[in-house]
Design a protein around this motif. Structure first.
Motif, PDB file in Angstrom:
ATOM      1  N   CYS A 140       6.627  17.523  -1.328  1.00  0.00           N
ATOM      2  CA  CYS A 140       6.459  16.892  -2.636  1.00  0.00           C
ATOM      3  C   CYS A 140       6.774  15.397  -2.555  1.00  0.00           C
ATOM      4  O   CYS A 140       5.882  14.570  -2.448  1.00  0.00           O
ATOM      5  CB  CYS A 140       7.342  17.581  -3.660  1.00  0.00           C
ATOM      6  N   GLY A 141       8.058  15.066  -2.598  1.00  0.00           N
ATOM      7  CA  GLY A 141       8.478  13.681  -2.410  1.00  0.00           C
ATOM      8  C   GLY A 141       8.149  12.727  -3.541  1.00  0.00           C
ATOM      9  O   GLY A 141       8.032  11.516  -3.323  1.00  0.00           O
ATOM     10  N   ILE A 142       7.977  13.226  -4.770  1.00  0.00           N
ATOM     11  CA  ILE A 142       7.677  12.315  -5.877  1.00  0.00           C
ATOM     12  C   ILE A 142       8.884  11.434  -6.176  1.00  0.00           C
ATOM     13  O   ILE A 142      10.020  11.765  -5.840  1.00  0.00           O
ATOM     14  CB  ILE A 142       7.281  13.091  -7.157  1.00  0.00           C
ATOM     15  N   LYS A 143       8.630  10.289  -6.805  1.00  0.00           N
ATOM     16  CA  LYS A 143       9.685   9.374  -7.201  1.00  0.00           C
ATOM     17  C   LYS A 143       9.744   9.285  -8.720  1.00  0.00           C
ATOM     18  O   LYS A 143       8.707   9.359  -9.398  1.00  0.00           O
ATOM     19  CB  LYS A 143       9.449   7.983  -6.613  1.00  0.00           C
ATOM     20  N   VAL A 144      10.968   9.112  -9.245  1.00  0.00           N
ATOM     21  CA  VAL A 144      11.168   8.981 -10.686  1.00  0.00           C
ATOM     22  C   VAL A 144      12.205   7.880 -10.923  1.00  0.00           C
ATOM     23  O   VAL A 144      13.276   7.896 -10.318  1.00  0.00           O
ATOM     24  CB  VAL A 144      11.650  10.303 -11.331  1.00  0.00           C
ATOM     25  N   HIS A 145      11.870   6.929 -11.790  1.00  0.00           N
ATOM     26  CA  HIS A 145      12.825   5.880 -12.155  1.00  0.00           C
ATOM     27  C   HIS A 145      14.128   6.493 -12.666  1.00  0.00           C
ATOM     28  O   HIS A 145      14.112   7.552 -13.292  1.00  0.00           O
ATOM     29  CB  HIS A 145      12.256   4.995 -13.275  1.00  0.00           C
ATOM     30  N   LEU A 146      15.228   5.795 -12.466  1.00  0.00           N
ATOM     31  CA  LEU A 146      16.516   6.282 -12.961  1.00  0.00           C
ATOM     32  C   LEU A 146      16.510   6.496 -14.479  1.00  0.00           C
ATOM     33  O   LEU A 146      16.968   7.533 -14.965  1.00  0.00           O
ATOM     34  CB  LEU A 146      17.638   5.324 -12.542  1.00  0.00           C
ATOM     35  N   PRO A 147      15.997   5.526 -15.281  1.00  0.00           N
ATOM     36  CA  PRO A 147      15.946   5.778 -16.732  1.00  0.00           C
ATOM     37  C   PRO A 147      15.040   6.950 -17.089  1.00  0.00           C
ATOM     38  O   PRO A 147      15.333   7.698 -18.032  1.00  0.00           O
ATOM     39  CB  PRO A 147      15.398   4.463 -17.305  1.00  0.00           C
ATOM     40  N   CYS A 148      13.952   7.116 -16.328  1.00  0.00           N
ATOM     41  CA  CYS A 148      13.042   8.241 -16.585  1.00  0.00           C
ATOM     42  C   CYS A 148      13.700   9.565 -16.199  1.00  0.00           C
ATOM     43  O   CYS A 148      13.474  10.593 -16.861  1.00  0.00           O
ATOM     44  CB  CYS A 148      11.737   8.050 -15.816  1.00  0.00           C
ATOM     45  N   VAL A 149      14.506   9.552 -15.130  1.00  0.00           N
ATOM     46  CA  VAL A 149      15.276  10.742 -14.754  1.00  0.00           C
ATOM     47  C   VAL A 149      16.203  11.134 -15.889  1.00  0.00           C
ATOM     48  O   VAL A 149      16.289  12.308 -16.286  1.00  0.00           O
ATOM     49  CB  VAL A 149      16.097  10.481 -13.466  1.00  0.00           C
ATOM     50  N   GLN A 161       0.805  -1.226   0.000  1.00  0.00           N
ATOM     51  CA  GLN A 161       0.000   0.000   0.000  1.00  0.00           C
ATOM     52  C   GLN A 161       0.838   1.276   0.000  1.00  0.00           C
ATOM     53  O   GLN A 161       1.388   1.657  -1.017  1.00  0.00           O
ATOM     54  CB  GLN A 161      -0.978  -0.045   1.184  1.00  0.00           C
ATOM     55  N   ASP A 162       0.972   1.942   1.161  1.00  0.00           N
ATOM     56  CA  ASP A 162       1.640   3.248   1.205  1.00  0.00           C
ATOM     57  C   ASP A 162       3.129   3.167   0.879  1.00  0.00           C
ATOM     58  O   ASP A 162       3.743   4.184   0.536  1.00  0.00           O
ATOM     59  CB  ASP A 162       1.463   3.884   2.588  1.00  0.00           C
ATOM     60  N   LEU A 163       3.718   1.979   0.999  1.00  0.00           N
ATOM     61  CA  LEU A 163       5.137   1.834   0.667  1.00  0.00           C
ATOM     62  C   LEU A 163       5.367   1.863  -0.839  1.00  0.00           C
ATOM     63  O   LEU A 163       6.472   2.147  -1.308  1.00  0.00           O
ATOM     64  CB  LEU A 163       5.697   0.526   1.244  1.00  0.00           C
ATOM     65  N   ILE A 164       4.311   1.546  -1.592  1.00  0.00           N
ATOM     66  CA  ILE A 164       4.431   1.499  -3.049  1.00  0.00           C
ATOM     67  C   ILE A 164       4.093   2.865  -3.644  1.00  0.00           C
ATOM     68  O   ILE A 164       3.019   3.408  -3.431  1.00  0.00           O
ATOM     69  CB  ILE A 164       3.494   0.425  -3.646  1.00  0.00           C
ATOM     70  N   LYS A 165       5.050   3.421  -4.378  1.00  0.00           N
ATOM     71  CA  LYS A 165       4.840   4.686  -5.082  1.00  0.00           C
ATOM     72  C   LYS A 165       5.043   4.445  -6.578  1.00  0.00           C
ATOM     73  O   LYS A 165       5.700   3.490  -6.985  1.00  0.00           O
ATOM     74  CB  LYS A 165       5.824   5.748  -4.596  1.00  0.00           C
ATOM     75  N   VAL A 166       4.469   5.309  -7.374  1.00  0.00           N
ATOM     76  CA  VAL A 166       4.631   5.182  -8.824  1.00  0.00           C
ATOM     77  C   VAL A 166       5.543   6.283  -9.335  1.00  0.00           C
ATOM     78  O   VAL A 166       5.660   7.353  -8.723  1.00  0.00           O
ATOM     79  CB  VAL A 166       3.276   5.237  -9.555  1.00  0.00           C
ATOM     80  N   CYS A 167       6.185   6.000 -10.443  1.00  0.00           N
ATOM     81  CA  CYS A 167       7.059   6.979 -11.091  1.00  0.00           C
ATOM     82  C   CYS A 167       6.222   8.131 -11.622  1.00  0.00           C
ATOM     83  O   CYS A 167       5.196   7.914 -12.267  1.00  0.00           O
ATOM     84  CB  CYS A 167       7.848   6.300 -12.209  1.00  0.00           C
ATOM     85  N   HIS A 168       6.657   9.351 -11.356  1.00  0.00           N
ATOM     86  CA  HIS A 168       5.906  10.536 -11.787  1.00  0.00           C
ATOM     87  C   HIS A 168       5.880  10.669 -13.301  1.00  0.00           C
ATOM     88  O   HIS A 168       4.978  11.299 -13.860  1.00  0.00           O
ATOM     89  CB  HIS A 168       6.538  11.793 -11.171  1.00  0.00           C
TER      90      HIS A 168
END
Length: 301
Positions: free
Chosen positions: A236-245, A212-219
């Motif tokens: 904010c605290g969004i997450k972005v995959h390394l390849p997406c970064v 649940q709350d531990l799982i975040k999606v790539c922005h």
């Protein structure tokens, strides 16, 4: 309420559940019959997917071309998804589906054949013992709970010594981990284990339910993000995959968060190189299989 009344009420509830399940199955079969029939090229593609479980997007493209040319079917290079959608229409009644997923490590896309009726680790029960499944659950716990999206071999070995089902010795644990990697459930590099594309694609619903709350999606791509960078703005605290970064901040001299516009303090990774020629080869079984109709071979799911 008497025992008999309770039993009758429970029986009626289950009858409704079974009726709904039966109705859904009939609907899927009807939709499948309404779809155009699969040709031999589709059947060969499906047979190869059943044999491999998961293939890269470049392998899928090469396989698409090979299957069409082998069986004299009309081939259009950019119609791979339409080709797969027709196969999926016929897989509905079997509760199977070919899904697309992305590697968190290099951003490359893959196609996996998944069983949509089994959404948790029980799908692995036919291939592993109970204590091996418990080890996998604990490994997944470590990976999801970590900041790096990985778990060290040392931490996993420590878990193996406290299994509730049956403890595993060090050599046994190393052997089981090798099986997980060989069967494409985990990736390993320099003693660090991560969830594979296959695992994330097949276990996505399970992971969202359990963690649940531990799982975040790539922005950026909106898929589950474990190996990623995170905006350091606490609001904010969004997450972005390394390849997406790498792709998002390409050629930007002043990288800023795509959500809150705060400065992005992390090192921007290089854009992953395109797949090597070897990864574009046809997956195993595509050339040697001559029968166009797929057999119902058991496969690891």
């Amino acid at each position: 309420m008497s025992v008999s009344d309770y039993s009758d009420k429970r029986r009626l509830k289950w009858e409704r559940v079974l009726y709904i399940q039966y109705s859904l199955l009939q609907l899927k079969r009807t939709l499948s019959r309404m779809s155009p029939p699969m040709g031999d090229s589709h059947k060969r593609f499906l047979q190869t997917m059943m044999s491999n479980g998961i293939i890269s997007a470049s392998q899928a493209a090469a396989l698409h071309k090979h299957c069409c040319e082998t069986h004299g079917a009309h081939y259009v290079a950019d119609r791979l998804d339409d080709f797969i959608n027709l196969i999926n229409a016929h897989l509905q009644s079997l509760f199977m589906h070919i899904r697309k997923g992305m590697s968190e490590e290099d951003g490359l896309e893959y196609y996996a054949l998944v069983n949509v009726t089994e959404t948790d680790i029980t799908r692995m029960a036919s291939d592993y013992a109970d204590n091996e499944l418990e080890l996998f659950r604990k490994t997944m716990d470590l990976i999801v709970d970590s900041e790096s999206g990985s778990a060290s071999s040392t931490d996993i070995l420590n878990c193996a010594d406290s299994l509730q089902t049956k403890k595993l010795k060090k050599k046994e644990t190393e052997h089981v981990l090798s099986k997980f990697v060989q069967d494409k459930w985990l990736n390993e590099k320099d003693g660090e284990y991560t969830l594979s594309v296959r695992c994330i694609v097949e276990m996505e619903q399970y992971m969202r339910t359990i963690y649940q709350d531990l799982i975040k999606v790539c922005h950026v791509c909106h898929n589950i993000a474990l190996q990623c960078q995170m905006c350091e703005n606490p609001i904010c605290g969004i997450k972005v995959h390394l390849p997406c970064v790498a792709r998002y901040f390409r050629a930007r001299s002043d990288p800023r968060c795509p959500e809150c516009s705060e400065f992005w303090p992390h090192e921007i990774p290089e854009i992953p190189q395109s797949q090597s020629q070897s990864s574009q080869n046809l997956p195993s079984s595509s050339k040697e299989n001559t029968a166009p109709t797929p057999s119902r071979r058991s496969r690891r799911s």
